[in-house]
Design an enzyme around this catalytic site. Structure first.
Site, PDB file in Angstrom:
ATOM      1  N   ARG A 145     -40.876 -20.055  41.935  1.00 48.25           N
ATOM      2  CA  ARG A 145     -41.634 -21.305  42.082  1.00 48.25           C
ATOM      3  C   ARG A 145     -42.895 -21.172  41.237  1.00 48.25           C
ATOM      4  O   ARG A 145     -43.465 -20.074  41.122  1.00 48.25           O
ATOM      5  CB  ARG A 145     -42.031 -21.557  43.542  1.00 48.25           C
ATOM      6  N   GLU A 163     -48.704 -29.310  33.762  1.00 49.76           N
ATOM      7  CA  GLU A 163     -49.414 -30.018  32.692  1.00 49.76           C
ATOM      8  C   GLU A 163     -50.223 -29.046  31.833  1.00 49.76           C
ATOM      9  O   GLU A 163     -50.282 -29.173  30.606  1.00 49.76           O
ATOM     10  CB  GLU A 163     -50.324 -31.076  33.312  1.00 49.76           C
ATOM     11  N   HIS A 197     -36.761 -27.557  36.230  1.00 44.21           N
ATOM     12  CA  HIS A 197     -36.239 -27.050  37.509  1.00 44.21           C
ATOM     13  C   HIS A 197     -34.708 -27.195  37.541  1.00 44.21           C
ATOM     14  O   HIS A 197     -34.155 -27.916  38.383  1.00 44.21           O
ATOM     15  CB  HIS A 197     -36.882 -27.811  38.690  1.00 44.21           C
TER      16      HIS A 197
HETATM   17  N1  LIG Z   1     -35.051 -22.312  39.748  1.00 47.45           N
HETATM   18  C1  LIG Z   1     -34.168 -22.726  40.615  1.00 47.45           C
HETATM   19  O1  LIG Z   1     -33.469 -23.700  40.416  1.00 47.45           O
HETATM   20  C2  LIG Z   1     -33.996 -21.944  41.884  1.00 47.45           C
HETATM   21  C3  LIG Z   1     -32.743 -21.917  42.510  1.00 47.45           C
HETATM   22  C4  LIG Z   1     -32.616 -21.202  43.688  1.00 47.45           C
HETATM   23  C5  LIG Z   1     -33.702 -20.551  44.227  1.00 47.45           C
HETATM   24  N2  LIG Z   1     -34.906 -20.614  43.603  1.00 47.45           N
HETATM   25  C6  LIG Z   1     -36.072 -19.925  44.145  1.00 47.45           C
HETATM   26  O2  LIG Z   1     -35.747 -18.555  44.270  1.00 47.45           O
HETATM   27  C7  LIG Z   1     -36.102 -18.107  45.568  1.00 47.45           C
HETATM   28  C8  LIG Z   1     -35.195 -16.972  45.980  1.00 47.45           C
HETATM   29  O3  LIG Z   1     -33.874 -17.437  46.133  1.00 47.45           O
HETATM   30  P1  LIG Z   1     -32.745 -16.513  46.762  1.00 47.45           P
HETATM   31  O4  LIG Z   1     -31.511 -17.306  46.819  1.00 47.45           O
HETATM   32  O5  LIG Z   1     -32.730 -15.200  46.056  1.00 47.45           O
HETATM   33  O6  LIG Z   1     -33.337 -16.347  48.214  1.00 47.45           O
HETATM   34  P2  LIG Z   1     -33.190 -15.117  49.198  1.00 47.45           P
HETATM   35  O7  LIG Z   1     -33.761 -15.597  50.483  1.00 47.45           O
HETATM   36  O8  LIG Z   1     -31.809 -14.596  49.172  1.00 47.45           O
HETATM   37  O9  LIG Z   1     -34.126 -13.995  48.559  1.00 47.45           O
HETATM   38  C9  LIG Z   1     -35.511 -14.030  48.556  1.00 47.45           C
HETATM   39  C10 LIG Z   1     -35.956 -12.572  48.533  1.00 47.45           C
HETATM   40  O10 LIG Z   1     -37.359 -12.514  48.319  1.00 47.45           O
HETATM   41  C11 LIG Z   1     -37.866 -11.486  49.159  1.00 47.45           C
HETATM   42  N3  LIG Z   1     -39.297 -11.695  49.385  1.00 47.45           N
HETATM   43  C12 LIG Z   1     -39.905 -12.669  50.071  1.00 47.45           C
HETATM   44  N4  LIG Z   1     -41.235 -12.485  50.047  1.00 47.45           N
HETATM   45  C13 LIG Z   1     -41.463 -11.364  49.320  1.00 47.45           C
HETATM   46  C14 LIG Z   1     -42.630 -10.658  48.951  1.00 47.45           C
HETATM   47  N5  LIG Z   1     -43.840 -11.062  49.320  1.00 47.45           N
HETATM   48  N6  LIG Z   1     -42.479  -9.544  48.198  1.00 47.45           N
HETATM   49  C15 LIG Z   1     -41.251  -9.104  47.816  1.00 47.45           C
HETATM   50  N7  LIG Z   1     -40.116  -9.725  48.156  1.00 47.45           N
HETATM   51  C16 LIG Z   1     -40.225 -10.845  48.895  1.00 47.45           C
HETATM   52  C17 LIG Z   1     -37.054 -11.612  50.443  1.00 47.45           C
HETATM   53  O11 LIG Z   1     -37.135 -10.427  51.201  1.00 47.45           O
HETATM   54  C18 LIG Z   1     -35.675 -11.850  49.859  1.00 47.45           C
HETATM   55  O12 LIG Z   1     -35.017 -10.635  49.578  1.00 47.45           O
HETATM   56  C19 LIG Z   1     -35.982 -19.359  46.439  1.00 47.45           C
HETATM   57  O13 LIG Z   1     -36.782 -19.289  47.598  1.00 47.45           O
HETATM   58  C20 LIG Z   1     -36.467 -20.437  45.510  1.00 47.45           C
HETATM   59  O14 LIG Z   1     -37.876 -20.572  45.568  1.00 47.45           O
HETATM   60  C21 LIG Z   1     -35.065 -21.292  42.445  1.00 47.45           C
HETATM   61  O1  LIG Z   2     -34.626 -23.527  45.985  1.00 49.66           O
HETATM   62  C1  LIG Z   2     -33.611 -23.882  45.427  1.00 49.66           C
HETATM   63  O2  LIG Z   2     -32.475 -23.833  45.961  1.00 49.66           O
HETATM   64  C2  LIG Z   2     -33.694 -24.337  44.013  1.00 49.66           C
HETATM   65  O3  LIG Z   2     -34.990 -24.380  43.552  1.00 49.66           O
HETATM   66  C3  LIG Z   2     -32.941 -25.566  43.735  1.00 49.66           C
HETATM   67  O4  LIG Z   2     -33.647 -26.678  44.161  1.00 49.66           O
HETATM   68  P1  LIG Z   2     -32.953 -28.113  44.006  1.00 49.66           P
HETATM   69  O5  LIG Z   2     -32.222 -28.317  45.276  1.00 49.66           O
HETATM   70  O6  LIG Z   2     -34.050 -29.071  43.815  1.00 49.66           O
HETATM   71  O7  LIG Z   2     -32.057 -28.034  42.830  1.00 49.66           O
END
Ligand SMILES: NC(=O)c1ccc[n+]([C@@H]2O[C@H](COP(=O)([O-])OP(=O)(O)OC[C@H]3O[C@@H](n4cnc5c(N)ncnc54)[C@H](O)[C@@H]3O)[C@@H](O)[C@H]2O)c1
Ligand SMILES: O=C(O)[C@H](O)COP(=O)(O)O
Length: 395
Positions: A221, A249, A262
Site C-alpha cells: 500500500r 500526486e 493499483h
Molecule cells: N497491489 C495489489 O493489487 C495487491 C493485491 C493483493 C494484496 N495487496 C496488498 O498486499 C498485502 C499482503 O497481501 P497477502 O495476500 O500477502 O496478505 P497476507 O495476509 O497473506 O500476508 C501479509 C503478511 O504481512 C505480515 N505482516 C503484517 N504486518 C507486518 C509487519 N509489521 N512486519 C512484518 N510483517 C508483517 C503478516 O504477518 C503476513 O505474513 C495486502 O494486505 C494488501 O495491502 C496488494
Molecule cells: O488488497 C488487495 O486484495 C488488492 O490491493 C486488490 O485490491 P482490489 O480489490 O481493489 O483489486
C-alpha cells in the site's frame, strides 16, 4: 431476509447466488451485510444491525476493523486469492527494469527498408540489459504474496532475502532483519498490509540504507513508503527507481517513479476468484455462522446437525463462558455440540441445540445483558429440498 449493501461492482452471477442465504442486494444505510472490494466502507454503515462485511481481496485498510469488532461485525477477506496475480505482476516489473525490450521494439518500428535486420542489429548496444539471475532480492512481508514472489525469484536463480516478524522456516530464502535486507538487496519488494505498524515503515532513514542503484517495488500500500523521504532519496540519485502500484500526486512527472493504477491483483482469474470466495464467505456466515478468513473473528466451523445454533461473539476482558453456561442451564438448554475459538482477545462460540425456539430466545435475551457480549445470533438449520429421483427410462 438479509439486506446486503454492495459497494463496488460484483457480477450478477455472484449476487444472484446470495439468495441461497436469503440475502438480497438493497441500497440501504442499515444493511445486515456488506460486499466490497477496495472502496472505503463508511463508518456510518457499521451499525448494531450489521453482521458481516465481506471483502473480495485482501487489504482491509479501507474498513474500520476496530469499530466493526466493537459492534460484533465479522470482517471477512479472501487472502491468497490474488497472490499469483500480484506475483506475476512483480516478476514482470522486475524484468521490465532490467531488460529494455519494449523500448527496443519501439525503436524497430521506426526503421524502414529491406536491410531492416542489419539496421536493427546495428543499434543493439543501446539496449543492453542486465540479468536477474545472481542478483539479491529482498521481500518485505512473507504472507501469501511475499512467499510466492520469493519462491519464483529463487527459481529464477536470484538470491532471496526475506523479512517477517516470525521465523517462517522457508528453505528458499534467508530471513534477515529489515535493515540488513535493505542494505543487501538490488531489488526490494514490499508485500505488506497497511497497518499502524507498517505505515511509514520505509522511512527516509531506512530508504537511505538501500544499496546504491537499487530499485524499490511497492505492491503493499502507498503509505508504507514515506513520500517525502522517497522524493529526497530519489533526488540524490542513490536509488535507481521506485515502482509503485499506488499513484500519488507528489510523484507525477518524476522520471524515476513508475506508477501503476493499483492493478497487481487485477486479473480476470483473481477477480472472479475473489468475488466467488467473498460471496461464499458472506453466505456461509449468514447461514451457518461459520468463518474461514477473517481479520477480527477467529475461524469457526462445525457441522450443523441440530435444529438450532446460537453464535456468540465477545471481547474477553474476563472469562464469561461460565456465566453463559449458567444461563443455558437456567433455561434447561441441552448443548448438543459446541466449539469455541479465539483471535487475540476476541472469542467466537458456536453452540448447537435441540430445544424449543422460545426457550432459546429467552436465554439469548439474558446473555445479551452480559457486559462483554458484542453479538448473539440464533440460526435455524437450513432445510434443503430433497432432490427428486430421476427415473431412468430403459428402452
Ligand atoms: N497491489 C495489489 O493489487 C495487491 C493485491 C493483493 C494484496 N495487496 C496488498 O498486499 C498485502 C499482503 O497481501 P497477502 O495476500 O500477502 O496478505 P497476507 O495476509 O497473506 O500476508 C501479509 C503478511 O504481512 C505480515 N505482516 C503484517 N504486518 C507486518 C509487519 N509489521 N512486519 C512484518 N510483517 C508483517 C503478516 O504477518 C503476513 O505474513 C495486502 O494486505 C494488501 O495491502 C496488494
Ligand atoms: O488488497 C488487495 O486484495 C488488492 O490491493 C486488490 O485490491 P482490489 O480489490 O481493489 O483489486
Amino acid at each position: 431476509m438479509y439486506d446486503i449493501k454492495v459497494i463496488d461492482s460484483f457480477t450478477n452471477k455472484q449476487l444472484s447466488r446470495l439468495k441461497l442465504a436469503k440475502a438480497y442486494v438493497k441500497d440501504t444505510d442499515e444493511p445486515y451485510g456488506i460486499m466490497v472490494r477496495s472502496s472505503t466502507v463508511p463508518d456510518s454503515l457499521i451499525t448494531d444491525k450489521l453482521l458481516v462485511i465481506s471483502r473480495s481481496g485482501v487489504g482491509v485498510n479501507t474498513i474500520n476493523v476496530e469499530a466493526s469488532t466493537e459492534q460484533g461485525v465479522a470482517v471477512l477477506n479472501t487472502p491468497g486469492v490474488n497472490a499469483n496475480a500480484v506475483k506475476e505482476a512483480v516478476i514482470s516489473t522486475l524484468f521490465s527494469v532490467v531488460r529494455p525490450l519494449t523500448k527496443a521494439a519501439e525503436m524497430v518500428q521506426t526503421l524502414s527498408g529491406e536491410d531492416i535486420l542489419l539496421q536493427a542489429e546495428a543499434r543493439r548496444e543501446e539496449f543492453i540489459g542486465r540479468e536477474l539471475q545472481g542478483k539479491v532480492i529482498g521481500v518485505v512481508g512473507l504472507g501469501a504474496i511475499g512467499v510466492q514472489i520469493a519462491r519464483s525469484a529463487y527459481d529464477l536463480g536470484m538470491e532471496v532475502l526475506g523479512y517477517a516478524r516470525r521465523d517462517q522456516g522457508l528453505d528458499f530464502l534467508e530471513q534477515v532483519d529489515l535493515d540488513e535486507l535493505l542494505r543487501q538487496s538490488h531489488f526490494v519488494v514490499i508485500a505488506l498490509p497497511l497497518t499502524e505498524e507498517t505505515r511509514g515503515l520505509l522511512s527516509e532513514e531506512r530508504l537511505r540504507q538501500m544499496k546504491q542503484g537499487a530499485y524499490l517495488f511497492n505492491f503493499g500500500r502507498g503509505p508504507i513508503v514515506d513520500t517525502t523521504g522517497m522524493l529526497a532519496v530519489l533526488k540524490e540519485d542513490s536509488l535507481a527507481g521506485y515502482y509503485t502500484d499506488f499513484p500519488e500526486e507528489a510523484y507525477l512527472g518524476n522520471d524515476k517513479v513508475i506508477m501503476l493504477p493499483h492493478i497487481g491483483g487485477n486479473t480476470q482469474e483473481a477477480l472472479e476468484g475473489g468475488e466467488r470466495l467473498a460471496r461464499k464467505a458472506l453466505s456461509d456466515f449468514l447461514i451457518y455462522g461459520t468463518v474461514r478468513d477473517s481479520v477480527n473473528f477467529p475461524s469457526a466451523r462445525q457441522l450443523f446437525h441440530l435444529p438450532y445454533r446460537v453464535t456468540l461473539f465477545y471481547k474477553e476482558t474476563m472469562d464469561i463462558l461460565p456465566d453463559i453456561m449458567q444461563i443455558f442451564n437456567q433455561f434447561d438448554l441441552r448443548i448438543g455440540e459446541m466449539m469455541t475459538n479465539r483471535k487475540g482477545e476476541c472469542v467466537y462460540v458456536l453452540i448447537d441445540l435441540d430445544n424449543d425456539q422460545s426457550q432459546i430466545e429467552r436465554a439469548i435475551e439474558k446473555i445479551e445483558t452480559i457486559n462483554d457480549i458484542k453479538k448473539v445470533r440464533l440460526l435455524k438449520r437450513p432445510q434443503y429440498k430433497k432432490r427428486r429421483k430421476v427415473k431412468k427410462i430403459i428402452k
